[in-house]
Design a protein around this motif. Structure first.
Motif: not given
Length: 208
Positions: A185-202
């Motif tokens: 949730l905090f990747v590049d917080f607050p993130g682009p508004s109104g966009v669903t991002r697919h986050i991958k954490i290694d």
């Protein structure tokens, strides 16, 4: 039979190595945020569960501490006993699960062997399968959807941020998945508004 099995072992070991190499220790989450947040300037935040019946929960205090650490890293301070500039509400949910069909390599597929000859200091016979390919099998699994939601409001109730991170998990081990959902949730917080991002954490790079 012993010689026959000894020639099969390298094939089986090679297939296992390929299967393990294809696996990645990665956490995946879908993250969506909507916000009108100004750039942080050290605002004091108070963090609490959205549900009143969870405000005394030791489990949710732990989750609040995780969120508080991420907020601190993004320029906010804990209000403590002071009057907060912002109020952060959160909730954690997991559904009852659903059946999901996956495919995986099958190492127990029937093999048909034919005989071929080699010239190497005389003739000898060796079994091989000219039609062999890596077969797959369908496996049914129960998967659960775990969701972390978070809101940020002014003390007067004005909503400035709402976001959610969700992932599929094979168990209901909520305490283990919440730190990863918070990290996503905090990747590049607050993130682009109104966009669903697919986050991958290694997880290997993160030392987990």
């Amino acid at each position: 039979m012993t010689a026959f099995m000894s020639r099969l072992k390298p094939v089986v070991i090679g297939a296992l190595a390929l299967t393990l190499a294809a696996c990645t220790n990665t956490f995946r989450s879908d993250v969506a945020t909507f916000h009108e947040l100004p750039m942080p300037k050290g605002e004091k935040v108070s963090i609490m569960p959205m549900s009143e019946d969870r405000q005394d929960s030791l489990e949710f205090r732990q989750y609040a501490a995780i969120l508080g650490n991420h907020l601190r890293l993004n320029g906010y301070d804990q209000a403590g006993d002071a009057k907060p500039d912002l109020i952060v509400g959160f909730d954690v949910m997991i559904n009852d699960g659903r059946e999901k069909l996956d495919t995986r390599p099958s190492l127990a597929s029937p093999r048909r062997f034919y005989w071929r000859s080699y010239w190497h200091y005389g003739y000898f016979w060796d079994p091989y399968d000219p039609f062999y390919r890596h077969n797959t099998e369908v496996v049914a699994r129960t998967v659960y959807t775990a969701t972390l939601v978070m809101e940020v409001r002014k003390p007067d109730g004005t909503l400035l941020f709402e976001g959610r991170a969700e992932t599929e998990t094979r168990t209901k081990a909520v305490p283990e998945v919440v730190p990863l959902l918070a990290e996503a949730l905090f990747v590049d917080f607050p993130g682009p508004s109104g966009v669903t991002r697919h986050i991958k954490i290694d997880l290997d790079e993160a030392g987990r």
